[in-house]
Design a protein around this motif. Structure first.
Motif, PDB file in Angstrom:
ATOM      1  N   ARG A 328      -0.787  -8.738 -29.256  1.00  0.00           N
ATOM      2  CA  ARG A 328       0.517  -9.135 -29.418  1.00  0.00           C
ATOM      3  C   ARG A 328       1.101  -9.491 -28.071  1.00  0.00           C
ATOM      4  NH1 ARG A 328       3.823  -8.251 -34.247  1.00  0.00           N
ATOM      5  NH2 ARG A 328       4.935  -9.674 -32.803  1.00  0.00           N
ATOM      6  N   ASN A 329       0.617  -9.744 -27.268  1.00  0.00           N
ATOM      7  CA  ASN A 329       1.256  -9.302 -26.101  1.00  0.00           C
ATOM      8  C   ASN A 329       2.666  -8.678 -25.696  1.00  0.00           C
ATOM      9  OD1 ASN A 329      -0.271 -12.079 -25.011  1.00  0.00           O
ATOM     10  ND2 ASN A 329       0.692 -12.965 -26.232  1.00  0.00           N
ATOM     11  N   ALA A 330       2.566  -7.387 -26.322  1.00  0.00           N
ATOM     12  CA  ALA A 330       3.040  -6.254 -25.609  1.00  0.00           C
ATOM     13  C   ALA A 330       2.862  -5.241 -25.000  1.00  0.00           C
ATOM     14  CB  ALA A 330       3.646  -5.441 -27.140  1.00  0.00           C
ATOM     15  N   LYS A 331       3.843  -4.484 -24.273  1.00  0.00           N
ATOM     16  CA  LYS A 331       3.439  -3.637 -22.864  1.00  0.00           C
ATOM     17  C   LYS A 331       3.053  -2.871 -23.820  1.00  0.00           C
ATOM     18  CE  LYS A 331       5.994  -2.361 -18.597  1.00  0.00           C
ATOM     19  NZ  LYS A 331       7.498  -2.794 -18.475  1.00  0.00           N
ATOM     20  N   VAL A 332       2.238  -2.419 -22.340  1.00  0.00           N
ATOM     21  CA  VAL A 332       2.488  -0.480 -23.034  1.00  0.00           C
ATOM     22  C   VAL A 332       2.352   0.186 -21.562  1.00  0.00           C
ATOM     23  CG1 VAL A 332       0.241   0.804 -23.608  1.00  0.00           C
ATOM     24  CG2 VAL A 332       0.622  -1.415 -24.371  1.00  0.00           C
ATOM     25  N   LEU A 333       2.793   0.919 -21.788  1.00  0.00           N
ATOM     26  CA  LEU A 333       3.526   2.012 -20.866  1.00  0.00           C
ATOM     27  C   LEU A 333       3.090   3.549 -20.909  1.00  0.00           C
ATOM     28  CD1 LEU A 333       5.269   2.070 -18.155  1.00  0.00           C
ATOM     29  CD2 LEU A 333       7.402   2.697 -19.828  1.00  0.00           C
ATOM     30  N   GLU A 334       2.492   3.628 -20.220  1.00  0.00           N
ATOM     31  CA  GLU A 334       2.246   5.629 -20.137  1.00  0.00           C
ATOM     32  C   GLU A 334       3.115   6.398 -19.537  1.00  0.00           C
ATOM     33  OE1 GLU A 334      -1.088   6.595 -17.958  1.00  0.00           O
ATOM     34  OE2 GLU A 334      -2.757   6.240 -19.761  1.00  0.00           O
ATOM     35  N   TYR A 335       3.533   7.136 -21.451  1.00  0.00           N
ATOM     36  CA  TYR A 335       5.251   8.137 -20.998  1.00  0.00           C
ATOM     37  C   TYR A 335       4.760   9.360 -21.759  1.00  0.00           C
ATOM     38  CZ  TYR A 335       9.913   8.583 -22.472  1.00  0.00           C
ATOM     39  OH  TYR A 335      10.832   9.221 -22.525  1.00  0.00           O
ATOM     40  N   ASP A 336       5.439  10.530 -21.115  1.00  0.00           N
ATOM     41  CA  ASP A 336       5.424  11.501 -21.771  1.00  0.00           C
ATOM     42  C   ASP A 336       6.139  11.509 -23.132  1.00  0.00           C
ATOM     43  OD1 ASP A 336       5.055  14.388 -22.512  1.00  0.00           O
ATOM     44  OD2 ASP A 336       6.340  14.981 -20.548  1.00  0.00           O
TER      45      ASP A 336
END
Length: 348
Positions: A328-336
């Protein structure tokens, strides 16, 4: 209505032939205040990569899933005995309801009733379906079942709907929801509180009997009708609904259920996580925030994601999320994410 399942479930849904629209068209209509329940978007064929991940996750986790099913089945059968009626919330609850029915049949040689009905945020539960169940099972004890909790929207909708129904009909239906996966900590009976990545969340109708998401559109649904759904025959060649059920059922003979303990409910947990995300990412509409692996998969399958937050990109529970986000070309961010493994935000 028609489904691709065997004889494990009675769908109390009206089969309708509604036109499917694009995700973009759906988002525009929702932004104008039209309920998501009045439409469905076109479901595309799952990619080979997603199917490979589904098969891999099912094989890897099938005994663990069987254990969770066994746990909730034992609790429910000990509590209600032969009067138990499993009422799954279509669609994510449907395979879980089928597995509970299968487990009780295999362990106790009892054929319990299993119905799958619709509940819609903002419109409530299908009261005509409840009328039907009570009329045909006057001695039955209804237990609602779903796949997972996210932030608790459906749990709240169920409580509200059943309170209204009980008052209106002078009944005493239990509004407690049982789920396989309860990261929101809102259910008294659950398989696990871990934000577990169920392989069924990779897919839509092709792991749910080829049934669309349920629909409540008064153009199609009369006052006496059940809520509606569409049978997606164009996806028959991709259907793995019975494969998933059969794979988990085979594991029942290999499990031993020795812990039926469930922790207390924490009504504030999901709310506090959501509040934190809303503030940090400046989200105006709280309905645009979806908590849990299961809810994030839904966003990637049928909404327009703004961003996907994961606790750990290498975690086994989010392997399908990473792939769906890529598609989906979605941004993925590591997050608590607290004890959630995944959170998603829909574009506003």
């Amino acid at each position: 209505m028609k489904s691709s399942y065997k004889n494990d479930c009675t769908f109390l849904l009206k089969e309708i032939n509604i036109k499917e629209i694009t995700i973009e068209e759906k988002e525009k209509l929702i932004s104008k205040g039209i309920s998501y329940s009045e439409m469905i978007s076109k479901e595309k064929e799952p990619s080979k990569e997603i199917m490979d991940i589904f098969y891999y996750m099912t094989k890897r986790d099938k005994r663990e899933i069987a254990n969770y099913v066994g746990k909730i089945s034992e609790i429910l059968y000990k509590k209600n005995g032969d009067n138990l009626i499993v009422v799954s919330l279509a669609r994510a609850g449907t395979p879980i309801g089928i597995l509970i029915k299968r487990y009780i049949k295999e362990k106790y040689n009892k054929d319990i009733k299993h119905y799958s009905i619709s509940i819609i945020r903002g419109s409530g539960i299908d009261k005509n379906a409840l009328d039907y169940i009570l009329k045909n099972n006057p001695q039955g004890y209804i237990q609602f079942v779903d796949g997972w909790t996210g932030k608790g929207s459906i749990t709240k909708e169920l409580t509200k709907s059943i309170k209204e129904y009980n008052k209106e009909k002078n009944t005493n239906i239990d509004d407690n929801l049982t789920v396989l996966v309860d990261p929101a900590k809102l259910c008294k009976i659950y398989g696990t509180r871990e934000d577990f990545g169920l392989s069924t969340s990779c897919l839509n109708s092709t792991v749910s009997g080829l049934i669309s998401r349920t629909i409540f559109n008064k153009e199609y649904i009369g006052q006496e009708d059940f809520h509606g759904a569409k049978y997606l025959d164009y996806l028959e060649s991709y259907d793995v609904s019975n494969y998933f059920i059969d794979e988990i059922t085979k594991e029942f003979k290999n499990i031993k259920i020795d812990n039926l303990e469930c922790e207390e409910i924490d009504k504030n947990y999901a709310h506090d996580i959501m509040k934190k995300v809303r503030e940090e990412f400046d989200v105006k509409d709280i309905n645009k925030i979806k908590l849990s692996v299961g809810e994030t998969a839904r966003v990637l399958l049928r909404r327009n994601p703004r961003i996907v937050l994961v606790k750990n990109k290498e975690d086994k529970n989010v392997s399908h999320i990473i792939k769906l986000a890529e598609e989906r070309n979605a941004k993925v961010l590591e997050y608590d994410c607290g004890e959630y493994n995944c959170i998603s935000i829909i574009k506003e």
